[in-house]
Write a protein that holds these residues in place. Structure first.
Motif, PDB file in Angstrom:
ATOM      1  N   ASP A   1       0.662  -0.807   0.086  1.00 20.92           N
ATOM      2  CA  ASP A   1      -0.125  -0.025  -0.040  1.00 20.92           C
ATOM      3  C   ASP A   1       0.591   0.881  -0.242  1.00 20.92           C
ATOM      4  OD1 ASP A   1      -2.220  -0.830  -0.276  1.00 20.92           O
ATOM      5  OD2 ASP A   1      -2.524  -1.253   1.588  1.00 20.92           O
ATOM      6  N   ASP A   2       1.911   1.109   0.350  1.00 20.69           N
ATOM      7  CA  ASP A   2       3.344   2.130   0.680  1.00 20.69           C
ATOM      8  C   ASP A   2       3.286   2.970  -1.035  1.00 20.69           C
ATOM      9  OD1 ASP A   2       2.791   2.840   2.907  1.00 20.69           O
ATOM     10  OD2 ASP A   2       4.436   1.239   3.971  1.00 20.69           O
ATOM     11  N   ILE A   3       3.686   1.791  -1.800  1.00 18.57           N
ATOM     12  CA  ILE A   3       4.110   2.729  -3.046  1.00 18.57           C
ATOM     13  C   ILE A   3       3.581   2.691  -3.331  1.00 18.57           C
ATOM     14  CG2 ILE A   3       4.503   1.404  -5.067  1.00 18.57           C
ATOM     15  CD1 ILE A   3       6.254  -0.680  -3.720  1.00 18.57           C
ATOM     16  N   LYS A   4       1.792   2.353  -3.732  1.00 20.31           N
ATOM     17  CA  LYS A   4       0.568   2.847  -4.502  1.00 20.31           C
ATOM     18  C   LYS A   4       0.189   4.055  -3.999  1.00 20.31           C
ATOM     19  CE  LYS A   4      -3.633   1.688  -6.518  1.00 20.31           C
ATOM     20  NZ  LYS A   4      -3.235   1.756  -8.375  1.00 20.31           N
ATOM     21  N   LYS A   5       0.481   4.570  -2.338  1.00 18.39           N
ATOM     22  CA  LYS A   5       0.499   5.409  -1.881  1.00 18.39           C
ATOM     23  C   LYS A   5       1.052   6.825  -2.249  1.00 18.39           C
ATOM     24  CE  LYS A   5      -2.446   3.849   2.051  1.00 18.39           C
ATOM     25  NZ  LYS A   5      -2.256   3.345   3.467  1.00 18.39           N
ATOM     26  N   LEU A   6       2.597   6.686  -2.084  1.00 22.00           N
ATOM     27  CA  LEU A   6       3.773   7.293  -2.838  1.00 22.00           C
ATOM     28  C   LEU A   6       2.655   8.200  -4.009  1.00 22.00           C
ATOM     29  CD1 LEU A   6       5.908   9.159  -2.040  1.00 22.00           C
ATOM     30  CD2 LEU A   6       7.627   6.728  -2.786  1.00 22.00           C
ATOM     31  N   ALA A   7       3.351   6.930  -5.289  1.00 21.92           N
ATOM     32  CA  ALA A   7       3.152   6.814  -6.140  1.00 21.92           C
ATOM     33  C   ALA A   7       1.469   8.107  -6.661  1.00 21.92           C
ATOM     34  CB  ALA A   7       3.009   5.674  -6.945  1.00 21.92           C
ATOM     35  N   LEU A   8       0.622   7.686  -5.803  1.00 21.41           N
ATOM     36  CA  LEU A   8      -0.686   8.516  -6.087  1.00 21.41           C
ATOM     37  C   LEU A   8      -0.093   9.726  -5.947  1.00 21.41           C
ATOM     38  CD1 LEU A   8      -3.196   6.008  -5.087  1.00 21.41           C
ATOM     39  CD2 LEU A   8      -2.740   6.834  -7.422  1.00 21.41           C
ATOM     40  N   ARG A   9       0.231   9.869  -4.707  1.00 20.81           N
ATOM     41  CA  ARG A   9       0.620  11.312  -3.947  1.00 20.81           C
ATOM     42  C   ARG A   9       1.568  12.042  -4.643  1.00 20.81           C
ATOM     43  NH1 ARG A   9       2.262   9.973   0.819  1.00 20.81           N
ATOM     44  NH2 ARG A   9       4.401  10.221   0.454  1.00 20.81           N
ATOM     45  N   THR A  10       2.865  11.601  -5.416  1.00 14.09           N
ATOM     46  CA  THR A  10       3.081  12.298  -5.918  1.00 14.09           C
ATOM     47  C   THR A  10       3.506  12.693  -7.820  1.00 14.09           C
ATOM     48  OG1 THR A  10       5.109  10.109  -6.386  1.00 14.09           O
ATOM     49  CG2 THR A  10       5.287  12.142  -4.653  1.00 14.09           C
ATOM     50  N   ASN A  11       2.187  11.599  -8.381  1.00 13.88           N
ATOM     51  CA  ASN A  11       2.035  10.792  -9.091  1.00 13.88           C
ATOM     52  C   ASN A  11       3.461  10.508  -9.565  1.00 13.88           C
ATOM     53  OD1 ASN A  11       0.260  10.952 -11.843  1.00 13.88           O
ATOM     54  ND2 ASN A  11       1.315  12.835 -12.230  1.00 13.88           N
ATOM     55  N   GLY A  12       4.141   9.701  -9.164  1.00 13.46           N
ATOM     56  CA  GLY A  12       4.695   8.714  -9.789  1.00 13.46           C
ATOM     57  C   GLY A  12       5.109   7.238 -10.109  1.00 13.46           C
ATOM     58  N   LYS A  13       6.230   6.709 -10.498  1.00 12.80           N
ATOM     59  CA  LYS A  13       6.611   5.730 -10.567  1.00 12.80           C
ATOM     60  C   LYS A  13       7.188   4.554  -9.655  1.00 12.80           C
ATOM     61  CE  LYS A  13       2.906   5.742 -14.120  1.00 12.80           C
ATOM     62  NZ  LYS A  13       1.540   4.841 -14.534  1.00 12.80           N
ATOM     63  N   ALA A  14       7.006   3.926  -9.793  1.00 11.74           N
ATOM     64  CA  ALA A  14       7.768   2.390  -9.134  1.00 11.74           C
ATOM     65  C   ALA A  14       8.982   2.101 -10.049  1.00 11.74           C
ATOM     66  CB  ALA A  14       7.251   1.335  -7.728  1.00 11.74           C
ATOM     67  N   MET A  15      10.040   1.531  -9.926  1.00 11.48           N
ATOM     68  CA  MET A  15      11.191   0.892 -10.781  1.00 11.48           C
ATOM     69  C   MET A  15      11.563  -0.119  -9.581  1.00 11.48           C
ATOM     70  SD  MET A  15      12.940   0.891 -13.453  1.00 11.48           S
ATOM     71  CE  MET A  15      12.496   2.349 -14.555  1.00 11.48           C
ATOM     72  N   ILE A  16      11.014  -1.565 -10.141  1.00 14.20           N
ATOM     73  CA  ILE A  16      11.361  -2.507  -9.462  1.00 14.20           C
ATOM     74  C   ILE A  16      12.968  -3.687  -9.361  1.00 14.20           C
ATOM     75  CG2 ILE A  16      10.290  -4.583  -8.394  1.00 14.20           C
ATOM     76  CD1 ILE A  16       7.553  -3.761  -8.751  1.00 14.20           C
ATOM     77  N   ASP A  17      13.417  -3.412  -8.281  1.00  9.18           N
ATOM     78  CA  ASP A  17      14.682  -4.154  -8.565  1.00  9.18           C
ATOM     79  C   ASP A  17      14.325  -6.222  -8.685  1.00  9.18           C
ATOM     80  OD1 ASP A  17      16.940  -5.644  -8.573  1.00  9.18           O
ATOM     81  OD2 ASP A  17      17.578  -4.147  -6.466  1.00  9.18           O
ATOM     82  N   ILE A  18      14.838  -6.169  -9.376  1.00 12.89           N
ATOM     83  CA  ILE A  18      13.847  -7.769 -10.329  1.00 12.89           C
ATOM     84  C   ILE A  18      15.301  -8.513 -10.162  1.00 12.89           C
ATOM     85  CG2 ILE A  18      11.733  -6.879 -11.349  1.00 12.89           C
ATOM     86  CD1 ILE A  18      13.226  -7.613 -13.739  1.00 12.89           C
ATOM     87  N   ARG A  19      17.116  -8.155  -9.564  1.00 14.06           N
ATOM     88  CA  ARG A  19      17.720  -9.232  -8.933  1.00 14.06           C
ATOM     89  C   ARG A  19      17.859 -10.563  -8.727  1.00 14.06           C
ATOM     90  NH1 ARG A  19      23.301  -6.779  -6.600  1.00 14.06           N
ATOM     91  NH2 ARG A  19      21.723  -4.985  -6.833  1.00 14.06           N
ATOM     92  N   TRP A  20      17.166 -10.335  -7.195  1.00 13.32           N
ATOM     93  CA  TRP A  20      16.950 -11.724  -6.793  1.00 13.32           C
ATOM     94  C   TRP A  20      15.626 -12.825  -7.170  1.00 13.32           C
ATOM     95  CZ3 TRP A  20      21.559 -12.087  -5.904  1.00 13.32           C
ATOM     96  CH2 TRP A  20      21.795 -10.532  -5.311  1.00 13.32           C
ATOM     97  N   GLN A  21      14.934 -11.956  -8.217  1.00  8.61           N
ATOM     98  CA  GLN A  21      14.204 -13.158  -9.309  1.00  8.61           C
ATOM     99  C   GLN A  21      14.843 -14.014 -10.163  1.00  8.61           C
ATOM    100  OE1 GLN A  21      13.205  -9.949  -7.909  1.00  8.61           O
ATOM    101  NE2 GLN A  21      11.945 -11.168  -6.541  1.00  8.61           N
ATOM    102  N   PHE A  22      16.332 -13.467 -10.738  1.00 14.06           N
ATOM    103  CA  PHE A  22      16.446 -14.048 -11.906  1.00 14.06           C
ATOM    104  C   PHE A  22      18.156 -14.787 -11.270  1.00 14.06           C
ATOM    105  CE2 PHE A  22      13.196 -11.721 -13.985  1.00 14.06           C
ATOM    106  CZ  PHE A  22      12.672 -12.561 -14.612  1.00 14.06           C
ATOM    107  N   TYR A  23      18.727 -14.426 -10.851  1.00 11.63           N
ATOM    108  CA  TYR A  23      19.986 -14.295 -10.426  1.00 11.63           C
ATOM    109  C   TYR A  23      20.339 -14.788  -8.756  1.00 11.63           C
ATOM    110  CZ  TYR A  23      20.952 -12.070 -14.398  1.00 11.63           C
ATOM    111  OH  TYR A  23      20.731 -11.382 -16.239  1.00 11.63           O
TER     112      TYR A  23
END
Length: 186
Positions: A1-23
């Motif tokens: 929920d924190d990511i969504k709230k921050l994005a809505l408040r700042t009109n921003g978008k998240a960039m998600i680190d996926i290193r450990w999903q693949f490596y």
């Protein structure tokens, strides 16, 4: 929920680190990558509209540290992950950012076409060195694949006694000026 709230408040978008999903820890393809990727997708599904893309930090450098991979192994490993992501119908339109460690930015490097944004990190140096590294990175990405863009990773912190707040502020201004001068920078 924190990511969504921050994005809505700042009109921003998240960039998600996926290193450990693949490596794994040695930067080899994780044998359970599909499970880890599907779990991440499941967990972020309610927030996917707030995600601009996915990010892998220093994959080639990590492969050197983990198992001294060859240039071809580095490329094929990153291409495998990038192509896998580009072919995932659940995340169409999301960007893939790769940030390279500065020792890996050289004339002999190869970047997969399926990567969207490329950047590099090197800190506590004169901006002329950053400009030269970005020139090389651009020649290996944007100049070959016009859809790719440079992503600048400025130093925003003090790392040692020779760095000062005014010096870091000056670097920020140099990055800003560089970004404004080059249309391939996002």
């Amino acid at each position: 929920d924190d990511i969504k709230k921050l994005a809505l408040r700042t009109n921003g978008k998240a960039m998600i680190d996926i290193r450990w999903q693949f490596y794994d820890g040695a930067f080899r393809i994780n044998e359970n990558y599909q499970y880890h990727w599907n779990m991440l997708k499941y967990n972020i599904k309610p927030y996917l509209d707030s995600v601009v893309g996915f990010y892998i930090d220093e994959p080639y450098h990590g492969m050197n540290m983990g198992h001294n991979a060859t240039a071809n192994e580095k490329y094929e490993s990153l291409k495998f992950v990038a192509d896998f992501l580009k072919n995932d119908p659940d995340i169409q339109g999301k960007k893939l950012l790769i940030v390279f460690a500065f020792p890996e930015v050289k004339e002999s490097m190869t970047i997969p076409e399926s990567v969207d944004w490329v950047g590099l990190d090197k800190y506590s140096v004169e901006f002329s060195e950053i400009r030269e590294l970005n020139r090389i990175l651009k020649s290996k990405s944007v100049d070959i694949y016009p859809h790719q863009r440079l992503y600048l990773v400025p130093q925003g912190f003090i790392t040692k006694d020779t760095d000062t707040d005014p010096k870091v502020a000056n670097w920020m201004q140099e990055y800003y000026d560089y970004a404004r001068s080059d249309p391939s920078v996002i």
